[in-house]
Write a protein that holds these residues in place. Structure first.
Motif, PDB file in Angstrom:
ATOM      1  N   LYS A 188      35.519  45.279  31.268  1.00 36.14           N
ATOM      2  CA  LYS A 188      36.454  44.486  32.227  1.00 36.14           C
ATOM      3  C   LYS A 188      36.047  43.096  31.558  1.00 36.14           C
ATOM      4  N   GLY A 215      39.506  37.548  33.985  1.00 38.49           N
ATOM      5  CA  GLY A 215      40.571  36.738  33.912  1.00 38.49           C
ATOM      6  C   GLY A 215      40.124  35.459  33.727  1.00 38.49           C
ATOM      7  N   ARG A 242      45.602  33.587  40.849  1.00 34.44           N
ATOM      8  CA  ARG A 242      45.331  32.747  41.862  1.00 34.44           C
ATOM      9  C   ARG A 242      46.373  31.790  42.456  1.00 34.44           C
ATOM     10  N   ASP A 281      48.552  40.868  46.540  1.00 29.33           N
ATOM     11  CA  ASP A 281      48.124  41.702  45.784  1.00 29.33           C
ATOM     12  C   ASP A 281      48.882  42.222  44.477  1.00 29.33           C
ATOM     13  N   ILE A 293      46.361  49.125  41.968  1.00 27.99           N
ATOM     14  CA  ILE A 293      47.003  49.367  43.443  1.00 27.99           C
ATOM     15  C   ILE A 293      46.511  48.192  44.151  1.00 27.99           C
ATOM     16  N   THR A 343      40.433  44.252  39.907  1.00 30.35           N
ATOM     17  CA  THR A 343      40.407  45.065  38.513  1.00 30.35           C
ATOM     18  C   THR A 343      38.939  45.490  38.281  1.00 30.35           C
TER      19      THR A 343
HETATM   20  P1  UTP Z   1      40.977  40.186  39.940  1.00 31.18           P
HETATM   21  O1  UTP Z   1      40.477  39.452  41.220  1.00 31.18           O
HETATM   22  O2  UTP Z   1      40.373  41.346  39.641  1.00 31.18           O
HETATM   23  O3  UTP Z   1      41.248  39.165  38.550  1.00 31.18           O
HETATM   24  O4  UTP Z   1      42.717  40.520  40.139  1.00 31.18           O
HETATM   25  P2  UTP Z   1      40.006  38.101  38.007  1.00 31.18           P
HETATM   26  O5  UTP Z   1      40.165  37.074  38.817  1.00 31.18           O
HETATM   27  O6  UTP Z   1      40.406  37.827  36.515  1.00 31.18           O
HETATM   28  O7  UTP Z   1      38.662  38.691  38.241  1.00 31.18           O
HETATM   29  P3  UTP Z   1      37.439  37.977  37.924  1.00 31.18           P
HETATM   30  O8  UTP Z   1      37.045  37.402  39.362  1.00 31.18           O
HETATM   31  O9  UTP Z   1      37.467  37.179  36.594  1.00 31.18           O
HETATM   32  O10 UTP Z   1      36.358  39.354  37.765  1.00 31.18           O
HETATM   33  C1  UTP Z   1      43.421  39.622  40.616  1.00 31.18           C
HETATM   34  C2  UTP Z   1      44.015  40.018  41.978  1.00 31.18           C
HETATM   35  O11 UTP Z   1      44.918  41.103  41.725  1.00 31.18           O
HETATM   36  C3  UTP Z   1      44.787  41.856  42.793  1.00 31.18           C
HETATM   37  C4  UTP Z   1      43.860  41.460  43.747  1.00 31.18           C
HETATM   38  O12 UTP Z   1      44.474  40.547  44.788  1.00 31.18           O
HETATM   39  C5  UTP Z   1      42.872  40.341  42.883  1.00 31.18           C
HETATM   40  O13 UTP Z   1      42.237  39.646  43.585  1.00 31.18           O
HETATM   41  N1  UTP Z   1      44.625  43.220  42.215  1.00 31.18           N
HETATM   42  C6  UTP Z   1      43.782  43.431  41.118  1.00 31.18           C
HETATM   43  C7  UTP Z   1      44.806  44.419  43.173  1.00 31.18           C
HETATM   44  O14 UTP Z   1      45.440  44.172  44.193  1.00 31.18           O
HETATM   45  N2  UTP Z   1      44.779  45.616  42.823  1.00 31.18           N
HETATM   46  C8  UTP Z   1      44.053  45.859  41.666  1.00 31.18           C
HETATM   47  O15 UTP Z   1      43.968  47.238  40.952  1.00 31.18           O
HETATM   48  C9  UTP Z   1      43.731  44.912  40.848  1.00 31.18           C
END
Ligand code: UTP
Length: 231
Positions: free
Chosen positions: A6, A9, A52, A69, A118, A123
């Motif tokens: 993983k 992002g 974000r 989401d 979903i 993620t």
């Molecule tokens: P993440 O919050 O997992 O991404 O996905 P990130 O910010 O890159 O993760 P970290 O913090 O670095 O680990 C972004 C958003 O996408 C939606 C959620 O709202 C999540 O906060 N999402 C992602 C879903 O609804 N379902 C999923 O299967 C994946």
């Protein structure tokens, strides 16, 4: 070995919101080298800053949490496209969007890339379910912190844990946000899946892709989620 990585992002963008192209390239090189040694990977990429930005804007325009989401899901898939480009013909050519497709793609000898799946999860949950689906031996979680701390790492006296049980992790992360874009480290779905299938998981600072290589080789990097085999 079959593994899931993983890639947070946040690791893909600098403070000005530009893609850190060299880091994407370096991750691709490390993954390619491990694939040529016979290892097999699913890489799940997070949504990071673009997710974000879109989630915040959509929410202020009246979007539902599910709509927010979906934006995160799609932006995570876009981020996965970057690594897909860097991996060239070593990657399965499209970003996998369902677990059925994952089951087919993993047997084609290519690196399989995923973003979101979903609504209602992060993620990290995608990575955990992907690890279950492909029977991965281990889940690597490359993020922007160097491991799990016994309390908020910004609080005085916080101590990094070399290993952490699921119950400890649940307690540490308790009270974390569950709205779109708010999940911290592991969301509840990810915790449950890692727990039920006892997936060995390493959470480490992925700023330098070299750390992934070190963790892959079994060096002590970050924090390891440990499972009680008697349960
Ligand atoms: P993440 O919050 O997992 O991404 O996905 P990130 O910010 O890159 O993760 P970290 O913090 O670095 O680990 C972004 C958003 O996408 C939606 C959620 O709202 C999540 O906060 N999402 C992602 C879903 O609804 N379902 C999923 O299967 C994946």
């Amino acid at each position: 070995m079959r593994a899931v990585l993983k890639l947070g992002g946040s690791l893909l963008y600098d403070k000005d919101g530009k893609v850190v192209v060299d880091r994407v390239k370096n991750y691709a090189s490390v993954i390619k080298a491990l694939v040529s040694d016979g290892h097999s990977f699913v890489v799940v990429v997070g949504g990071g800053r673009p997710a974000r930005t879109f989630i915040d804007a959509a929410r202020s325009l009246g979007a539902t949490e599910a709509q927010c989401d979906w934006l995160g899901i799609k932006l995570a898939r876009n981020n996965a496209e970057l690594l897909c480009a860097a991996l060239g013909n070593q990657a399965y050519p499209t970003i996998v969007e369902t677990l059925d497709e994952l089951e087919v793609a993993i047997n084609l000898g290519k690196v399989v890339l995923m973003g979101g799946l979903i609504p209602g999860q992060s993620t990290n949950a995608v990575a955990a379910v992907a690890a279950e689906t492909v029977r991965a031996e281990i889940l690597f979680n490359a993020t922007n912190v160097d491991g799990v701390y016994d309390r908020d790492p910004k609080k005085p006296g916080a101590v990094k844990l070399d290993s952490v049980t699921i119950d400890q992790l649940r307690k540490i992360l308790e009270g974390g946000g569950t709205k779109a874009g708010e999940y911290k480290l592991f969301d509840p779905v990810a915790i449950r899946v890692v727990e039920r299938s006892k997936i060995p998981t390493i959470i480490f600072d992925g700023t330098n892709p070299e750390n992934f290589l070190r963790a892959f080789r079994g060096e002590k990097v970050g924090s390891r989620i440990v499972h009680d085999d008697s349960k």
